[in-house]
Design a protein around this motif. Structure first.
Motif, PDB file in Angstrom:
ATOM      1  N   LEU A 603    -136.870 -23.012  17.453  1.00 14.55           N
ATOM      2  CA  LEU A 603    -136.112 -21.888  17.655  1.00 14.55           C
ATOM      3  C   LEU A 603    -136.309 -20.876  16.312  1.00 14.55           C
ATOM      4  CD1 LEU A 603    -134.667 -24.098  19.419  1.00 14.55           C
ATOM      5  CD2 LEU A 603    -132.656 -22.966  18.720  1.00 14.55           C
ATOM      6  N   THR A 604    -137.053 -19.947  16.716  1.00 12.98           N
ATOM      7  CA  THR A 604    -137.358 -18.915  15.637  1.00 12.98           C
ATOM      8  C   THR A 604    -137.033 -17.538  16.129  1.00 12.98           C
ATOM      9  OG1 THR A 604    -139.270 -18.124  14.337  1.00 12.98           O
ATOM     10  CG2 THR A 604    -139.678 -18.724  16.668  1.00 12.98           C
ATOM     11  N   ASP A 608    -143.709 -14.377  19.060  1.00 12.54           N
ATOM     12  CA  ASP A 608    -143.895 -15.502  19.853  1.00 12.54           C
ATOM     13  C   ASP A 608    -145.293 -16.032  19.714  1.00 12.54           C
ATOM     14  OD1 ASP A 608    -144.491 -12.952  21.140  1.00 12.54           O
ATOM     15  OD2 ASP A 608    -144.775 -13.890  22.969  1.00 12.54           O
ATOM     16  N   ARG A 609    -146.449 -15.300  19.395  1.00 15.45           N
ATOM     17  CA  ARG A 609    -147.935 -15.401  19.397  1.00 15.45           C
ATOM     18  C   ARG A 609    -147.984 -16.365  18.081  1.00 15.45           C
ATOM     19  NH1 ARG A 609    -151.431 -10.322  21.066  1.00 15.45           N
ATOM     20  NH2 ARG A 609    -151.144 -10.531  23.258  1.00 15.45           N
ATOM     21  N   VAL A 610    -147.318 -16.022  17.093  1.00 13.02           N
ATOM     22  CA  VAL A 610    -147.609 -16.665  15.835  1.00 13.02           C
ATOM     23  C   VAL A 610    -147.027 -17.829  15.820  1.00 13.02           C
ATOM     24  CG1 VAL A 610    -146.842 -16.630  13.457  1.00 13.02           C
ATOM     25  CG2 VAL A 610    -147.629 -14.536  14.299  1.00 13.02           C
ATOM     26  N   ALA A 611    -145.403 -18.024  16.570  1.00 11.98           N
ATOM     27  CA  ALA A 611    -144.896 -19.321  16.732  1.00 11.98           C
ATOM     28  C   ALA A 611    -145.682 -20.098  17.787  1.00 11.98           C
ATOM     29  CB  ALA A 611    -143.480 -18.905  17.348  1.00 11.98           C
ATOM     30  N   ALA A 612    -146.469 -19.647  18.704  1.00 12.95           N
ATOM     31  CA  ALA A 612    -147.150 -20.664  19.756  1.00 12.95           C
ATOM     32  C   ALA A 612    -148.292 -21.116  18.827  1.00 12.95           C
ATOM     33  CB  ALA A 612    -147.490 -19.465  20.745  1.00 12.95           C
ATOM     34  N   ASP A 624    -143.988 -22.326  28.660  1.00 11.03           N
ATOM     35  CA  ASP A 624    -142.532 -22.162  29.155  1.00 11.03           C
ATOM     36  C   ASP A 624    -141.809 -21.779  28.162  1.00 11.03           C
ATOM     37  OD1 ASP A 624    -143.402 -23.231  31.804  1.00 11.03           O
ATOM     38  OD2 ASP A 624    -143.041 -25.281  31.132  1.00 11.03           O
ATOM     39  N   LEU A 625    -142.333 -20.972  27.104  1.00 16.54           N
ATOM     40  CA  LEU A 625    -141.758 -20.483  26.151  1.00 16.54           C
ATOM     41  C   LEU A 625    -140.584 -19.758  26.427  1.00 16.54           C
ATOM     42  CD1 LEU A 625    -142.292 -17.443  24.979  1.00 16.54           C
ATOM     43  CD2 LEU A 625    -144.322 -18.412  24.148  1.00 16.54           C
ATOM     44  N   ILE A 626    -139.564 -19.654  25.931  1.00 12.78           N
ATOM     45  CA  ILE A 626    -138.342 -18.655  26.142  1.00 12.78           C
ATOM     46  C   ILE A 626    -138.417 -17.646  25.145  1.00 12.78           C
ATOM     47  CG2 ILE A 626    -136.040 -18.354  26.871  1.00 12.78           C
ATOM     48  CD1 ILE A 626    -135.932 -21.392  27.732  1.00 12.78           C
ATOM     49  N   LEU A 627    -138.063 -16.313  25.406  1.00 16.22           N
ATOM     50  CA  LEU A 627    -137.881 -15.213  24.438  1.00 16.22           C
ATOM     51  C   LEU A 627    -136.479 -15.027  24.266  1.00 16.22           C
ATOM     52  CD1 LEU A 627    -140.923 -12.963  25.285  1.00 16.22           C
ATOM     53  CD2 LEU A 627    -140.678 -14.490  23.454  1.00 16.22           C
ATOM     54  N   GLY A 628    -135.988 -14.440  23.455  1.00 19.39           N
ATOM     55  CA  GLY A 628    -134.602 -13.961  23.240  1.00 19.39           C
ATOM     56  C   GLY A 628    -134.255 -13.131  24.305  1.00 19.39           C
ATOM     57  N   SER A 629    -135.044 -12.063  24.544  1.00 17.39           N
ATOM     58  CA  SER A 629    -134.734 -11.068  25.721  1.00 17.39           C
ATOM     59  C   SER A 629    -134.491 -11.692  26.876  1.00 17.39           C
ATOM     60  CB  SER A 629    -135.950 -10.148  25.690  1.00 17.39           C
ATOM     61  OG  SER A 629    -137.350 -10.850  26.105  1.00 17.39           O
ATOM     62  N   LYS A 651    -138.354 -15.009  18.993  1.00 19.03           N
ATOM     63  CA  LYS A 651    -137.719 -13.941  19.061  1.00 19.03           C
ATOM     64  C   LYS A 651    -136.242 -13.918  19.333  1.00 19.03           C
ATOM     65  CE  LYS A 651    -141.628 -11.018  19.662  1.00 19.03           C
ATOM     66  NZ  LYS A 651    -142.247  -9.641  20.671  1.00 19.03           N
ATOM     67  N   LEU A 652    -135.569 -14.853  18.693  1.00 20.69           N
ATOM     68  CA  LEU A 652    -134.182 -15.244  19.123  1.00 20.69           C
ATOM     69  C   LEU A 652    -133.174 -14.528  17.849  1.00 20.69           C
ATOM     70  CD1 LEU A 652    -133.924 -18.998  19.797  1.00 20.69           C
ATOM     71  CD2 LEU A 652    -134.329 -16.930  21.236  1.00 20.69           C
ATOM     72  N   SER A 653    -132.196 -14.135  18.102  1.00 22.05           N
ATOM     73  CA  SER A 653    -131.218 -13.630  17.284  1.00 22.05           C
ATOM     74  C   SER A 653    -130.464 -15.073  16.667  1.00 22.05           C
ATOM     75  CB  SER A 653    -130.057 -12.713  17.831  1.00 22.05           C
ATOM     76  OG  SER A 653    -129.276 -13.251  18.783  1.00 22.05           O
ATOM     77  N   PRO A 654    -129.505 -14.752  15.741  1.00 22.13           N
ATOM     78  CA  PRO A 654    -128.974 -15.952  15.179  1.00 22.13           C
ATOM     79  C   PRO A 654    -127.943 -16.550  16.288  1.00 22.13           C
ATOM     80  CG  PRO A 654    -128.883 -14.159  13.279  1.00 22.13           C
ATOM     81  CD  PRO A 654    -129.467 -13.478  14.639  1.00 22.13           C
TER      82      PRO A 654
END
Length: 956
Positions: A603-604, A608-612, A624-629, A651-654
């Motif tokens: 959970l970051t 998303d590209r860097v995390a992937a 199947d990644l999920i974005l905060g949006s 791209k998640l908020s706290p």
């Protein structure tokens, strides 16, 4: 725009705040009628209203709004502001006082059960009993157990709390502030809104502030957002809002610096907008004020307590009624029933649980793990999902130069050599990119010297940095600015030939290039070649790499006349690709966690590209990644369905992180741990069953955590998970073994009460037997746990305790009944020289009464010894699904204590204490029968164990 006086604005705000709080100018209370007047400083979305205003407006408008100027506040204005806003410090959670910690240590469901029994025993055995019959032993025994348990828990948690507190070193941090046109150093706590502050590389940001002027300013926001790379900050106002979105997030604000972040490079002047609890950090801290959710351990303890209470409420009245009917003495029946209640309850349970947890905490401390909350150890062992941030947990938390490539994407040391000259000779403060270039150059085995115009490299076998410094010297530079988004250095070689070396974002560099170096030749940058270059850069970005382009130009113009105009008609030399690399242990640690039944989810707040890219390298699937949006548009049920299959959330908020954790716990039924070290992780740690942080984390993260690692390494956490499962294994084996054994004893007592003319064991004997058995179990926390048991997550299962009791309790009762028959029909008549029937026929004589008393004492002694033998030896049978003593052997402490307990109980009828305890010596023949009965019991118990495992799939 008219500039208002700062003092007027602050005084007006002060009056508004006092009115909103229900006080007049003298601080006296009156009606709270002006709450709306304070809305100008109310938070909007995630950020304070002043921050939102400043981000969207110019520096001039912001200064006017704050009532200050570029010269800073006067001393009088500072005092007014401090009176209004207080000190610049975030309110942290208060530590529990001594009374609260003592209460928590001694009050729990297990000790509550014992306390109720102690009160009942106090009344029946002491208060309501005749003076000659008063027996406070049960009350004393229970009190000692509760005191030992509570003291162990209090001592261990106090020790852990002190260790955690020692990590939070009290450091007085200062900042440079401009007041009345003069710079001065003041503590962070003395800052007030409208102050003007100076920032430079290495500084912590003391308050949420609007950038007024900036030079090459890069800020690390990883503690707030999880972004691994530094973020550029400028003084430009944000562009107009598009669409229906009105709120801003931290990541949106390129002209705001936030509390808790730090300056990586560059310098700036900024105006303070919000301090203390009004900052973004302070507002996040408010989330932590909510009561934490009930954890897996809490639920397990409550479930086990309910099972024990229900069992007592059913069995004790039955025993009481049967004894009243058969013995015609309700007081004796009541005393015996209370003793049964004490015998049913695992009195040492609080001690065993606390000792298991304390022993686990001690073992983990040797692996550099501090346990703040003892129950977190079991929660760690029960965890089947670990949610973690990315930066610093899976990655090294610093930028490295991963690749240096030519235009076609091939490794090229000449590109690195040019990059070194640019990074080394620029006079600004070295940022992470510059340091990474210099470090990578230093790792080369030779000096990458550009020897001719075709860009071939001369391999010089000497220190690369010393060599490059010797062969090239700096002539001039064109500093970085945010309009160009690039910086240039001019160097000259030994022959005096000059070269302009420029690095910057790929698009900015392409915009000033007319050709590209390919196979040693300069080729025109055609549309197709530009498209190929952009595709190559995009591919590197897709791999999670941050790309910087590099260009050069020979003999740009005479020395002393260089300017930004020279950044044209340049030659694209290649690219530098940077990465926050995965830790060397991350992939192995994740594989170990998976092998132990723990799923890992990232959970970051990062890209998303860097995390992937990082996930791919450590063995996690970014599919199947999920974005905060996306998350806000999903219901809890929809999010739960997707979260089960997803390993990466980006791209998640706290608050979105915390929601994912909550959904995994509440909707999916998982036991969830969360590991993080930033402010943006604190809410998620609080929402999880077990929060894990590190000693280098921000204070709020450490306060929210249950466990603190002195090394941020998932492998250390994996060891902790296994230790948690061993801890749980020893707790549950004690509960199940003792509960089933006690159930068997109660079942046996029911049979004896219905058919025997006397009690099968006195109340004192029952309590003493229980005490010796419980003491012999005190070594359970040090027992071995089979490797198969710790191979998967373990949670409390109260229903499995009931099944265990029902299967194994009656098994022991079969041999208790056999013992009854042996004692009543064979052993006692042999000792007395008369059967009970003959004694009953001659009842009324003194001799008959004495023999009847001896008959009962011999019987009670026999069952007293047989109960201890079977209870203690069954421990070795039920502690493992394997064959005891052969395939799985108990630890030495447990072996010593159980066999010592058997020896003590066996010897008691032959000691001077026997008359006081109502015991009598037994004939040698009894022990021959005893060995046969115990052997038969252990054989049957092992058979039942095999059937139980076949039926339910596991033993413990």
């Amino acid at each position: 725009m008219m500039m208002l006086k700062t003092s007027d604005i602050l005084k007006e705000l002060s009056r508004t705040r006092r009115a909103a709080a229900g006080r007049d100018s003298r601080g006296r209370v009156h009606s709270a009628h002006a709450q709306r007047a304070a809305s100008r400083v109310a938070p909007v979305g995630e950020l304070d209203e002043r921050v939102v205003f400043a981000a969207r407006h110019s520096v001039v408008d912001t200064l006017a709004r704050m009532g200050t100027s570029a010269q800073g506040l006067s001393s009088g204005d500072v005092e007014v502001a401090r009176d209004l806003y207080g000190k610049n410090s975030v309110t942290h959670a208060k530590e529990d006082n001594l009374a609260k910690r003592l209460l928590d240590a001694f009050v729990n469901p297990f000790t509550a059960i014992l306390a109720v029994l102690a009160l009942v025993s106090l009344y029946t055995n002491v208060i309501a009993a005749a003076p000659t019959d008063r027996d406070p032993s049960t009350v004393i025994i229970i009190a000692i157990m509760v005191i030992i348990s509570g003291t162990l828990r209090f001592t261990q948690e106090t020790k852990s709390g002190n260790a955690a507190a020692s990590l939070q070193k009290m450091i007085t941090t200062t900042c440079t502030v401009l007041r009345e046109g003069k710079e001065q150093e003041v503590p962070f706590s003395d800052l007030v809104p409208a102050d003007i502050i100076r920032l430079s590389a290495g500084d912590m940001i003391p308050a949420d502030s609007r950038v007024m002027e900036a030079k090459d300013l890069f800020v690390s926001q990883s503690s707030l957002t999880g972004e691994s790379s530094g973020v550029e900050k400028t003084s430009a106002e944000l562009p107009p809002v598009r669409g229906h979105r009105t709120s801003l997030t931290i990541s949106d604000c390129d002209n705001i610096v936030f509390t808790g972040t730090s300056v990586q490079s560059g310098s700036a002047t900024a105006v303070v907008l919000a301090t203390g609890n009004q900052t973004s950090l302070g507002q996040m801290a408010r989330v932590l004020d909510a009561k934490p959710p009930q954890t897996s351990f809490d639920r397990g303890v409550a479930d086990v307590s309910r099972v024990l209470v229900r069992f007592m409420l059913v069995m004790v009245p039955i025993v009481f009624v049967i004894n009243v009917i058969t013995k015609q003495n309700w007081m004796d029946a009541l005393l015996f029933s209370v003793s049964i209640a004490v015998g049913i309850t695992p009195q040492m349970l609080p001690v065993i649980v606390t000792t298991c947890l304390a022993k686990g905490a001690t073992s983990m401390s040797k692996q550099k793990v501090i346990i703040k909350n003892l129950s977190a150890i079991q929660n760690l062992g029960a965890m089947d999902i670990l949610c973690t941030d990315k930066t610093g947990t899976l990655t090294e938390d610093h930028v490295v130069l991963e690749r240096h490539l030519d235009v076609l994407g091939h490794d090229d040391d000449s590109v690195l050599g040019l990059a070194f000259l640019n990074s080394y000779y620029q006079t600004g403060l070295k940022n992470l990119i510059d340091r990474a270039v210099i470090e990578r150059t230093d790792e080369l085995a030779y000096c990458p010297v550009i020897s001719d115009e075709e860009g071939t490299v001369e391999a010089v076998p000497e220190n690369p940095i010393a060599c490059l410094r010797d062969r090239y010297h700096k002539v001039d530079e064109i500093p970085f600015d945010f309009d160009r988004r690039r910086m240039s250095v001019v160097v000259a070689d030994r022959e005096g030939k000059t070269t302009l070396v420029t690095k910057g974002a790929a698009e900015e560099i392409l915009s000033v290039c007319s050709s590209a170096r390919i196979h040693g030749q300069n080729r025109p940058l055609t549309s197709k070649l530009r498209a190929d270059i952009r595709a190559r850069v995009a591919a590197l970005n897709a791999d999670g790499l941050r790309v910087i382009a590099l260009a050069s130009k020979k003999e740009p113009r005479p020395v002393g006349e260089f300017s930004t105009d020279d950044e044209c008609e340049m030659v694209l030399m290649g690219y530098l690709a940077f990465l926050d690399p995965p830790k060397s242990t991350a992939a192995a640690a994740i594989a170990a966690l998976h092998s132990h039944g723990v799923g890992v989810k990232v959970l970051t707040g990062d890209n998303d590209r860097v995390a992937a890219a990082v996930c791919n390298k450590v063995g996690l699937s970014p599919d199947d990644l999920i974005l905060g949006s996306e998350i806000d548009a999903l219901s809890d049920e929809e999010l739960a369905e997707r979260a089960e299959k997803t390993q990466l959330f980006a791209k998640l908020s706290p608050l979105q992180k915390a929601r994912v954790v909550r959904v995994l716990r509440e909707c999916c039924g998982h036991t969830v741990g969360y590991m993080g070290d930033g402010i943006n992780d604190a809410a998620s740690m609080r929402a999880s069953d077990c929060g894990v942080s590190v000693d280098t984390a921000v204070d709020i993260a450490k306060e929210s955590a249950d466990i603190i690692l002195l090394e941020k390494d998932l492998m250390v956490l994996d060891h902790g998970i296994l230790e948690g499962r061993r801890t749980y294994g020893n707790m549950i084996k004690y509960i199940k073994m003792t509960a089933s054994s006690n159930f068997g004893n109660v079942f046996s007592v029911l049979v004896a009460s219905a058919f025997l003319p006397f009690l099968p064991m006195t109340a004192l004997q029952l309590v003493l037997l229980s005490l010796i058995y419980e003491i012999s179990c005190a070594a359970v926390p040090w027992d071995h746990v089979d490797s198969e048991f710790v191979a998967r997550p373990r949670t409390w299962e109260a229903r499995s305790i009931v099944k265990f009791m029902v299967w194994f309790g009656p098994t022991s009762s079969i041999f208790d009944i056999v013992t009854y028959a042996l004692l009543f029909g064979v052993i006692c008549p042999a000792v007395i020289g008369s059967s009970w029937a003959a004694l009953a026929a001659s009842a009324g004589t003194a001799a008959a009464a004495g023999l009847a008393s001896l008959f009962a004492a011999v019987f009670q002694s026999g069952w007293f010894i047989e109960s201890m033998w079977t209870q203690s030896l069954i421990v070795h049978t039920l502690r493992t699904p394997k064959i005891p003593f052969i395939q799985s052997r108990a630890s030495a402490p447990l072996m010593v204590l159980t066999f010592s307990g058997i020896a003590i109980v066996t010897a008691l009828p032959f000691t001077p204490l026997a008359p006081f305890l109502g015991l009598a010596p037994l004939p040698l023949s009894f022990f021959g029968w005893l060995l046969l009965i115990v052997a038969g019991y252990l054989l049957l118990a092992n058979t039942v164990k095999i059937l139980y495992i076949r039926r339910f799939g596991q033993l413990l």
